[in-house]
Design an enzyme around this catalytic site. Structure first.
Site, short mmCIF file in Angstrom:
data_model
loop_
_atom_site.label_atom_id
_atom_site.label_comp_id
_atom_site.label_asym_id
_atom_site.label_seq_id
_atom_site.Cartn_x
_atom_site.Cartn_y
_atom_site.Cartn_z
N GLU A 55 -0.88 11.57 -15.72
CA GLU A 55 -0.42 10.87 -16.93
C GLU A 55 1.06 11.07 -17.20
OE1 GLU A 55 -0.64 8.54 -20.39
OE2 GLU A 55 -2.14 8.82 -18.81
N GLU A 56 1.56 12.29 -16.99
CA GLU A 56 2.89 12.62 -17.49
C GLU A 56 3.94 12.95 -16.44
OE1 GLU A 56 3.31 11.87 -20.36
OE2 GLU A 56 1.44 12.12 -21.46
N TYR A 329 7.05 1.36 -31.69
CA TYR A 329 6.59 2.38 -30.74
C TYR A 329 7.55 3.56 -30.88
CZ TYR A 329 4.99 4.96 -26.74
OH TYR A 329 4.50 5.95 -25.94
N SER A 412 -0.38 4.89 -30.69
CA SER A 412 -0.01 6.10 -29.96
C SER A 412 1.25 6.71 -30.57
CB SER A 412 0.18 5.77 -28.47
OG SER A 412 0.22 6.95 -27.70
N TYR A 413 2.37 6.78 -29.82
CA TYR A 413 3.60 7.29 -30.43
C TYR A 413 3.99 6.39 -31.60
CZ TYR A 413 7.97 9.93 -30.52
OH TYR A 413 8.99 10.77 -30.90
N ASP A 490 -11.06 9.36 -26.74
CA ASP A 490 -9.67 9.28 -26.31
C ASP A 490 -9.30 10.58 -25.59
OD1 ASP A 490 -6.89 9.08 -26.08
OD2 ASP A 490 -6.68 8.04 -28.00
N HIS A 522 -8.18 5.72 -25.09
CA HIS A 522 -6.90 5.50 -25.78
C HIS A 522 -6.54 4.02 -25.90
CE1 HIS A 522 -3.16 6.89 -27.44
NE2 HIS A 522 -2.42 6.30 -26.52
#
Length: 548
Positions: A55-56, A329, A412-413, A490, A522
């Site tokens: 993911e990151e 966002y 999300s963010y 999520d 998510h």
């Protein structure tokens, strides 16, 4: 279930990952050879990334790479044995829900350990995988693997990053046949001034035919991204390479000779298209231009040097007052404002419901230089919110916005920024909708969070971790209408985030609305997505006093 499969670039060999172990087949009909045997669910991952790396960091579902001839295979092993886990219920249709467990390192928690291995697929059973060691300067503390590039069959480039993410090393490793090992005598250390702290996925080097010099994208001393040419593994030539072609094939020999410059979009009709991408044919003889921006939008620059974009209703009349919805966002290195065309919920709101929708790229967003990009470093949740509020005040000054009917929403963010904006007490928003919001950075993944916030152990960092929560602003929600939405399954931004917001609002005796989507992740896809947008439309029309 096979987790990943990959064919060699030459010949008929293939490898696949099954139950976290790697298997090799010399041809499709031959029996598989087991390359690894220590794979274990939720603990040891061979050739595929764990949750946080996928993911990151890597943004891929694989962590294995063939050499150019297909003789060697490089792969990464991720060890999650000591990582804390997140658990949640998956309700399904059975009498009892089942429990989902995922190793998930949150900010400050123990991270996975990583090792890089290379196996000779011709002599795999005789020699077995050989580890490629991390440079001593990296291995001495917590670190990340960021990418691997094959240069030749006997040379690889491995990129490493310290956990604090302001120090990276690019190691070039060669195969030593006499000892049957991979040796990494040379490495390039990225100076802090040139390493973008917000470079989500570290750019891979592009090696030239001499197998030692290469091109790489990173920031210059002025804080702008450029292609740099490194002609010595120990020394960097920081002279920038200017590319005036909008698109170019990597088959072009960059840097060896002065390149003939040709703008391929300059003479096209700009009133028809403002945003192109291109694709090359197999041997780069032809390219196809693809237009993503087929209309002239309201696209402007603020006095604050912030880009914004407005979607105006049909037959827009500047003398009238319109309700305004801010879609946000705002996450680091993101971009919301661009000259692309698309049909979505906000285009429906503008065209059918007569709502002006605006998007604003505030501080922390991408493609405006490192000064704007790095402004939010260790201050997430401050400037992103201030810039959205400042933007709304400028929109009101334009004269056609109904200042009593202004809303904000994000996912999300964006849900995090929406919630902080509504809880800011600014008085500019009447209502807002937050979908799957982060509520506290202590609840989110280590790699992402620490990249921007640092470790939550130093006193100054820990203080901002605490002050940047949505829950800290619960009392300020008294004067706004708030819709909180989350999927219960999520695995990214856990339902824990919205549960804590709801608890804080209840404790502050704030009335609000909430909607959960059972067993949804998510993205909240499928029929749940249709229900979500219908529900938000009803909420927004009620907020703006629009007739159903």
């Amino acid at each position: 279930k096979i987790q990943y499969i990959s064919w060699s670039p030459v010949g008929h060999k293939l490898v696949y990952v099954y139950q976290n172990n790697i298997y090799l087949k010399q041809s499709p009909r031959e029996a598989p050879i087991k390359i690894t045997s220590d794979g274990k669910q939720n603990e040891i991952f061979n050739g595929i990334p764990d949750w946080v790396y996928e993911e990151e960091m890597l943004a891929t579902k694989f962590a294995l790479w063939w050499s150019p001839s297909g003789r060697y295979l490089a792969y990464v092993q991720f060890n999650d044995s000591d990582i804390p886990v997140i658990e949640y219920s998956y309700f399904g249709e059975d009498q009892y829900p089942r429990k989902i467990t995922i190793p998930y390192p949150k900010a400050g928690a123990k991270n996975p350990t990583v090792k890089v291995f290379i196996v000779d697929t011709i002599n795999s059973e005789a020699y077995g995988p050989k580890e490629v060691p991390a440079p001593a300067i990296i291995a001495s503390s917590d670190h990340y693997f960021t990418w691997l590039t094959w240069v030749t069959d006997t040379r690889i480039c491995v990129q490493w990053l310290k956990r604090i993410q302001n120090f990276s090393v690019l190691a070039i490793c060669d195969f030593k046949e006499h000892s049957n090992t991979w040796d990494c005598p040379e490495s390039y250390v990225s100076p802090t001034v040139f390493l973008s702290l917000f470079q989500f996925f570290v750019s891979a080097p592009y090696f030239t035919s001499d197998s030692s010099s290469y091109y790489k994208i990173f920031s210059d001393k002025n804080g702008y991204k450029h292609i740099h040419y490194i002609n010595d593994t120990c020394k960097v030539n920081f002279s920038k390479i200017t590319i005036t072609l909008f698109y170019f094939s990597l088959r072009i020999s960059i840097g060896s000779k002065p390149m003939r410059k040709q703008c391929i979009t300059c003479n096209l009709r700009k009133e028809r298209c403002q945003y192109y991408t291109a694709k090359f044919s197999e041997h780069s003889k032809y390219y196809a231009l693809i237009c993503y921006g087929m209309y002239e939008s309201n696209f402007n620059l603020f006095f604050l040097a912030l880009w914004y974009k407005m979607l105006l209703p049909p037959q827009f009349d500047r003398s009238k007052k319109y309700p305004l919805l801010i879609q946000v966002y705002g996450g680091p290195c993101s971009q919301n404002v661009k000259e692309t065309f698309g049909i979505s919920w906000i285009t429906y709101l503008a065209s059918k419901e007569g709502i002006i929708v605006a998007l604003v790229d505030g501080r922390g967003t991408a493609y405006q230089g490192d000064k704007i990009l790095h402004a939010v470093y260790r201050r997430l949740g401050v400037y992103e919110v201030e810039d959205q509020i400042s933007a709304v005040k400028k929109f009101i000054e334009m004269g056609f916005i109904d200042e009593k009917r202004i809303a904000i929403w994000g996912w999300s963010y964006g849900g995090y920024v929406t919630s902080l904006a509504l809880g800011s007490g600014s008085g500019v928003f009447k209502c807002g909708m937050a979908v799957a919001p982060v509520s506290s950075w202590e609840y989110y993944a280590s790699i992402y969070t620490e990249r921007f916030m640092g470790l939550p152990i130093k006193s100054d960092n820990l203080e901002h971790y605490k002050n940047s929560t949505v829950m800290a602003r619960a009392k300020n929600f008294q004067n706004v209408e708030y819709l909180l939405i989350h999927g219960t399954a999520d695995d990214n931004v856990h339902f824990q985030n919205s549960a804590q917001i709801a608890k804080a609002l209840v404790n502050a005796q704030v009335d609000f609305q909430a909607m959960w989507y059972t067993d949804q992740n998510h993205g909240i896809p499928g029929l749940s997505s249709k229900h979500l947008y219908t529900h938000m439309t009803h909420f927004l029309k009620q907020c703006f006093s629009l007739s159903e």
